[in-house]
Write a protein that holds these residues in place. Structure first.
Motif, PDB file in Angstrom:
ATOM      1  N   ASN A 105       7.740   2.538   4.053  1.00 19.50           N
ATOM      2  CA  ASN A 105       7.196   2.015   5.309  1.00 19.50           C
ATOM      3  C   ASN A 105       7.319   0.495   5.302  1.00 19.50           C
ATOM      4  O   ASN A 105       6.495  -0.207   4.733  1.00 19.50           O
ATOM      5  N   LYS A 106       8.383  -0.002   5.930  1.00 18.39           N
ATOM      6  CA  LYS A 106       8.630  -1.443   5.977  1.00 18.39           C
ATOM      7  C   LYS A 106       8.311  -2.027   7.351  1.00 18.39           C
ATOM      8  O   LYS A 106       8.633  -3.184   7.624  1.00 18.39           O
ATOM      9  N   GLN A 107       7.677  -1.241   8.208  1.00 15.32           N
ATOM     10  CA  GLN A 107       7.500  -1.654   9.594  1.00 15.32           C
ATOM     11  C   GLN A 107       6.197  -2.399   9.857  1.00 15.32           C
ATOM     12  O   GLN A 107       6.134  -3.269  10.726  1.00 15.32           O
ATOM     13  N   GLU A 108       5.148  -2.069   9.117  1.00 15.83           N
ATOM     14  CA  GLU A 108       3.837  -2.636   9.434  1.00 15.83           C
ATOM     15  C   GLU A 108       3.689  -4.053   8.862  1.00 15.83           C
ATOM     16  O   GLU A 108       4.175  -4.355   7.775  1.00 15.83           O
ATOM     17  N   ASP A 109       3.004  -4.903   9.601  1.00 15.89           N
ATOM     18  CA  ASP A 109       2.760  -6.282   9.202  1.00 15.89           C
ATOM     19  C   ASP A 109       1.680  -6.313   8.119  1.00 15.89           C
ATOM     20  O   ASP A 109       0.538  -5.892   8.352  1.00 15.89           O
TER      21      ASP A 109
END
Length: 356
Positions: free
Chosen positions: A294-298
């Protein structure tokens, strides 16, 4: 649910990063900045700037503060905030040294005000995914943990004087994050060895370091790092967590964990095991599996969400001062090991503190 009113102490690079995060978060409101040197950031975000903490607390209703001022002020600032009953998100490092950190912990335990230390990588979903795989037994009993961090810092970086001085090298500035994650994923480190090199730039500050660690569970680990070596291997490049500062190499990994049942690479979360019911042998081909990282969340938004929960008393800080002091102790032991060219046991440092 009402918005949590947050003030930022320190209007530097990290202060601005936190300000941008606060205004994006649905449960927080930036209400003030406290910086004695400049009101530019306060003007940019249309909030009042206060030059000292007493004025801030006298004039502004606050639910929490983010402390992002220079490192030498972290402890005194956090103590003042706690004395006013204000929970803190305290940027790393917790303190300049173990002695300072112990004084902060002592005050916090008296005042019982929560502090979340800003080891933000712990909030990265990839680390939570990796931790879940490890806890499921994918690798079995961990035997080795190898970490890499290798980049080339541009020459102008060293035009700033303090960047050229001892204490501002890859160990203290960069590797504290990797060491923290090694501890978080595999437990405490009990002893260290280290070697440093200055050969690339001939400055007081090291440009390359090799660290060997022994974990409490018996596993061995390495952390090999350089800021003068070209490579695609490192947390920032591989996770794409900091695209504004680092070029990215998302197909590469920087942590390699192996154990009695399998192996795991991070951040791409590929893992290898023997086929079911097969013999465990170097002659048997491993089966590769993967879960999507999961590389999408800040990460900073996730950290701020956790801080809101800490303010509300719903959770304990994922990185408390009692935990973060161990990173400071670890850095001090690594420096000692490199200087004296010997194994340094963290228990010896603890014993010295108890008798001090």
């Amino acid at each position: 649910m009402s918005l949590k009113k947050i003030a930022i102490i320190g209007a530097g690079v990290m202060g601005k990063k936190h300000a941008q995060t606060i205004i994006q978060h649905p449960l927080t409101e930036l209400v003030a900045v406290c910086d004695p040197f400049s009101d530019a950031m306060a003007k940019e975000f249309a909030v009042p700037n206060f030059q000292d903490l007493n004025e801030l607390f006298k004039n502004q209703l606050i639910d929490g503060v983010i402390i992002a001022n220079p490192n030498r002020f972290h402890v005194s600032t956090a103590i003042t905030c706690m004395q006013h009953g204000i929970p803190c998100l305290l940027e790393k490092p917790l303190a300049l040294n173990t002695e300072e950190a112990l004084s902060l912990i002592s005050e916090q335990e008296k005042l019982n005000i929560p502090i979340l230390v800003g080891h933000h990588r712990r909030h990265n979903p990839i680390i939570q995914q990796a931790k879940e795989l490890i806890e499921k037994g994918i690798v079995g009993e961990i035997n080795t943990f190898n970490a890499l961090w290798s980049v080339y810092k541009p020459d102008p970086y060293f035009d700033i004087e303090w960047h050229r001085k001892a204490g501002a090298g890859v160990l203290a500035i960069n590797l504290v994050h990797d060491l923290d994650l090694m501890r978080y994923l595999n437990g405490e480190i009990v002893s260290v060895q280290a070697m440093t090199s200055h050969k690339n730039r001939q400055l007081d500050v090291e440009d390359t370091i090799s660290i060997l660690v022994r974990f409490e569970n018996g596993a061995l680990g390495t952390l090999l790092a350089s800021d003068a070596a070209v490579s695609p291997w490192g947390w920032d490049q591989n996770t794409e967590e900091n695209k504004n500062s680092f070029a990215t190499s998302p197909d590469q990994d920087c942590y390699y964990i192996s154990g009695s049942q399998g192996a795991l690479s991070v951040p791409n979360l590929e893992y290898w095991n023997y086929p079911e019911n097969s013999q465990k042998s170097w002659a048997v081909n491993l089966v590769k599996n993967k879960i999507e990282p999961n590389k999408q969340e800040d990460v900073y938004l996730l950290q701020l969400s956790h801080f809101v929960d800490v303010i509300n008393g719903q959770v304990e800080p994922i990185s408390s001062p009692q935990d973060a002091i161990k990173n400071i102790q670890l850095l001090e032991c690594i420096e000692q090991a490199a200087k004296e060219q010997r194994t340094v046991h963290l228990s010896s440092l603890t014993q010295l503190q108890k008798t001090a």
